[in-house]
Design an enzyme around this catalytic site. Sequence first.
Site, PDB file in Angstrom:
ATOM      1  N   ARG A  65      -2.859  -0.698  88.680  1.00  0.00           N
ATOM      2  CA  ARG A  65      -2.199  -1.919  89.164  1.00  0.00           C
ATOM      3  C   ARG A  65      -2.868  -3.184  88.617  1.00  0.00           C
ATOM      4  O   ARG A  65      -2.206  -4.213  88.471  1.00  0.00           O
ATOM      5  CB  ARG A  65      -2.184  -1.943  90.693  1.00  0.00           C
ATOM      6  CG  ARG A  65      -1.096  -1.051  91.267  1.00  0.00           C
ATOM      7  CD  ARG A  65      -1.085  -1.106  92.775  1.00  0.00           C
ATOM      8  NE  ARG A  65       0.144  -0.564  93.326  1.00  0.00           N
ATOM      9  CZ  ARG A  65       0.392  -0.451  94.629  1.00  0.00           C
ATOM     10  NH1 ARG A  65      -0.525  -0.827  95.509  1.00  0.00           N
ATOM     11  NH2 ARG A  65       1.541   0.033  95.042  1.00  0.00           N
ATOM     12  N   LYS A 109       6.918  13.450 104.310  1.00  0.00           N
ATOM     13  CA  LYS A 109       7.475  12.863 105.534  1.00  0.00           C
ATOM     14  C   LYS A 109       8.997  12.743 105.527  1.00  0.00           C
ATOM     15  O   LYS A 109       9.567  11.778 105.035  1.00  0.00           O
ATOM     16  CB  LYS A 109       6.865  11.476 105.750  1.00  0.00           C
ATOM     17  CG  LYS A 109       5.425  11.506 106.193  1.00  0.00           C
ATOM     18  CD  LYS A 109       5.209  10.530 107.357  1.00  0.00           C
ATOM     19  CE  LYS A 109       3.780  10.551 107.849  1.00  0.00           C
ATOM     20  NZ  LYS A 109       2.996   9.406 107.390  1.00  0.00           N
ATOM     21  N   GLY A 133       3.956   6.070  96.143  1.00  0.00           N
ATOM     22  CA  GLY A 133       2.556   5.740  96.357  1.00  0.00           C
ATOM     23  C   GLY A 133       1.634   6.789  95.771  1.00  0.00           C
ATOM     24  O   GLY A 133       0.666   6.481  95.077  1.00  0.00           O
ATOM     25  N   GLY A 153       6.390   2.128  98.447  1.00  0.00           N
ATOM     26  CA  GLY A 153       7.515   1.775  99.319  1.00  0.00           C
ATOM     27  C   GLY A 153       8.478   0.781  98.675  1.00  0.00           C
ATOM     28  O   GLY A 153       9.695   0.888  98.850  1.00  0.00           O
TER      29      GLY A 153
HETATM   30  P1  ADP Z   1       4.810   9.382  97.573  1.00  0.00           P
HETATM   31  O1  ADP Z   1       3.675   8.621  98.254  1.00  0.00           O
HETATM   32  O2  ADP Z   1       4.674   9.377  96.091  1.00  0.00           O
HETATM   33  O3  ADP Z   1       6.153   8.939  98.043  1.00  0.00           O
HETATM   34  P2  ADP Z   1       4.502  11.491  99.488  1.00  0.00           P
HETATM   35  O4  ADP Z   1       3.467  10.737 100.253  1.00  0.00           O
HETATM   36  O5  ADP Z   1       5.835  11.628 100.098  1.00  0.00           O
HETATM   37  O6  ADP Z   1       4.645  10.909  98.001  1.00  0.00           O
HETATM   38  O7  ADP Z   1       3.997  12.957  99.171  1.00  0.00           O
HETATM   39  C1  ADP Z   1       2.659  13.289  98.971  1.00  0.00           C
HETATM   40  C2  ADP Z   1       2.198  14.326  99.940  1.00  0.00           C
HETATM   41  O8  ADP Z   1       3.129  15.374 100.126  1.00  0.00           O
HETATM   42  C3  ADP Z   1       0.949  14.964  99.419  1.00  0.00           C
HETATM   43  O9  ADP Z   1      -0.108  14.635 100.299  1.00  0.00           O
HETATM   44  C4  ADP Z   1       1.278  16.455  99.424  1.00  0.00           C
HETATM   45  O10 ADP Z   1       0.193  17.254  99.811  1.00  0.00           O
HETATM   46  C5  ADP Z   1       2.381  16.548 100.413  1.00  0.00           C
HETATM   47  N1  ADP Z   1       3.175  17.780 100.209  1.00  0.00           N
HETATM   48  C6  ADP Z   1       4.059  18.054  99.233  1.00  0.00           C
HETATM   49  N2  ADP Z   1       4.544  19.300  99.358  1.00  0.00           N
HETATM   50  C7  ADP Z   1       3.936  19.856 100.424  1.00  0.00           C
HETATM   51  C8  ADP Z   1       3.999  21.121 101.063  1.00  0.00           C
HETATM   52  N3  ADP Z   1       4.799  22.087 100.599  1.00  0.00           N
HETATM   53  N4  ADP Z   1       3.237  21.316 102.152  1.00  0.00           N
HETATM   54  C9  ADP Z   1       2.440  20.339 102.612  1.00  0.00           C
HETATM   55  N5  ADP Z   1       2.327  19.135 102.048  1.00  0.00           N
HETATM   56  C10 ADP Z   1       3.062  18.880 100.981  1.00  0.00           C
HETATM   57  C1  3PG Z   2       1.560  -0.381  98.574  1.00  0.00           C
HETATM   58  O1  3PG Z   2       0.501   0.124  98.172  1.00  0.00           O
HETATM   59  O2  3PG Z   2       2.589   0.265  98.789  1.00  0.00           O
HETATM   60  C2  3PG Z   2       1.591  -1.876  98.697  1.00  0.00           C
HETATM   61  O3  3PG Z   2       0.395  -2.455  98.288  1.00  0.00           O
HETATM   62  C3  3PG Z   2       1.959  -2.306 100.112  1.00  0.00           C
HETATM   63  O4  3PG Z   2       0.995  -1.903 101.021  1.00  0.00           O
HETATM   64  P1  3PG Z   2       1.372  -1.745 102.564  1.00  0.00           P
HETATM   65  O5  3PG Z   2       2.257  -0.522 102.681  1.00  0.00           O
HETATM   66  O6  3PG Z   2       0.075  -1.613 103.306  1.00  0.00           O
HETATM   67  O7  3PG Z   2       2.151  -2.964 102.982  1.00  0.00           O
HETATM   68 MG    MG Z   3       2.572   8.811 100.048  1.00  0.00          MG
END
Ligand code: ADP
Ligand code: 3PG
Ligand code: MG
Length: 393
Positions: free
Chosen positions: A38, A199, A350, A373
């Site tokens: 970033r 999630k 993220g 996000g």
């Molecule tokens: P992003 O932040 O890029 O949107 P997410 O936060 O939704 O991605 O996804 C990342 C998380 O999803 C990771 O911590 C990963 O371990 C979890 N994950 C993916 N598939 C599985 C699974 N089958 N079981 C448990 N956790 C999972």
């Molecule tokens: C991010 O990493 O998605 C941005 O820096 C925003 O952070 P925040 O979800 O804590 O508002």
């Molecule tokens: Mg994430």
Amino acid sequence: MAAKRGVGDAPVRGRRVLVRVDFNVPQGPNGQVADDRRIVEALPTLNHLRAAGARAILLSHLGRPGGHRDPTLTLRPVVHRLSALLGQPVPLADDIVGVHAIEQAARLENGQFLMLENLRFHPGEEANDPGFAAQLAQLGELFVEDAFGTVHRAHASTVGVPKRLPSFAGFLVDREVRELSRLTESPERPYAVLVGGAKVEDKLPLLRSFLGRAEALLIGGALAFPFLKARGASLGATPVPSGLGPAVNEFLERAESSGTEVVLPTDLVVDRGGAPGAETHPAANLPSDASAQDIGPETRERFSRRLAGARTVFWNGPLGRAEDSRFREGTREVLSRLAGTPGYRVAAGGDSARIAEDLGVTGSFQFISTGGGAALEFVQGLELPGLAVLPDA
Ligand code: ADP
Ligand code: 3PG
Ligand code: MG
């Protein structure tokens, strides 16, 4: 989305320019910058401002300190890295809008930088407090928005300040908007979307937004579990969030008439408590002690074929628990096989950008957003307050 008035047209010479950047970077155990992407992505704007003789005052948050000073979330390691990248010292004003910040901003010379301490140490930032926004705005004469990752937040630095000063989009924001708009405005077809991660509650709106807009929606990761369950699979000991049944059923019903095919895993790699290795089982019926962790080989093949026929691909979220070397092969294989296919491919999220880096598959994408996000809201077609406030070109 229409292009925003850009920093290239801003009369910055000799002016104090407030620049919102998103230096909310992953930190190592001692607070050091663990991934500087970033910061690196903000350099085109910062180099331009320096060359054009601006006096740049940089604004960012780091983490979620909740309006209190938290020494573990200081921007000091960030200015350290930034200074090295710019080849020029960037001092840190640790009182944000206090007398020191005012004095340091006033003393800036053309081509110099100052960074304010973590904006979220002040409660006025997230509250978009008018008094705090006015104090920030008084430090500068112009505003440049280059924090694409934060444009979905209506905070003092993203909305309050640009309402008070002549405002411009930085080069990173401009590029993000241009690239991500290729997904929202007549993407080349077929358009296939690959979503994983964890999630479901958070990602249902994202998934819904693709119904009727993409030809195929491939769902992997833990995100797939509630959908598999709704279609009658027994998932053994896999934790599936409860209470989502109605929303998931409604989603699958809507999908039927939307023209978007929802593709779910047919086999899963599982963990069976005591057993040392990973096993693969049909997704319809896992052993009672098995907990699903990754998509299996048959699913990888189906997903890969489906994606190979697409002209536009959007990816967010790992298809398995990719942090664990036993469960990253699904994500690695599907993403690496994307590389040789024709078409335009974008990644966002993220965690996703870092996972792509770790798996060595960044080359499969023409564009990887710096937004988490923010990018996910953008591709859903939502209005982002930090962009809406900027004047069009
Ligand atoms: P992003 O932040 O890029 O949107 P997410 O936060 O939704 O991605 O996804 C990342 C998380 O999803 C990771 O911590 C990963 O371990 C979890 N994950 C993916 N598939 C599985 C699974 N089958 N079981 C448990 N956790 C999972
Ligand atoms: C991010 O990493 O998605 C941005 O820096 C925003 O952070 P925040 O979800 O804590 O508002
Ligand atoms: Mg994430």
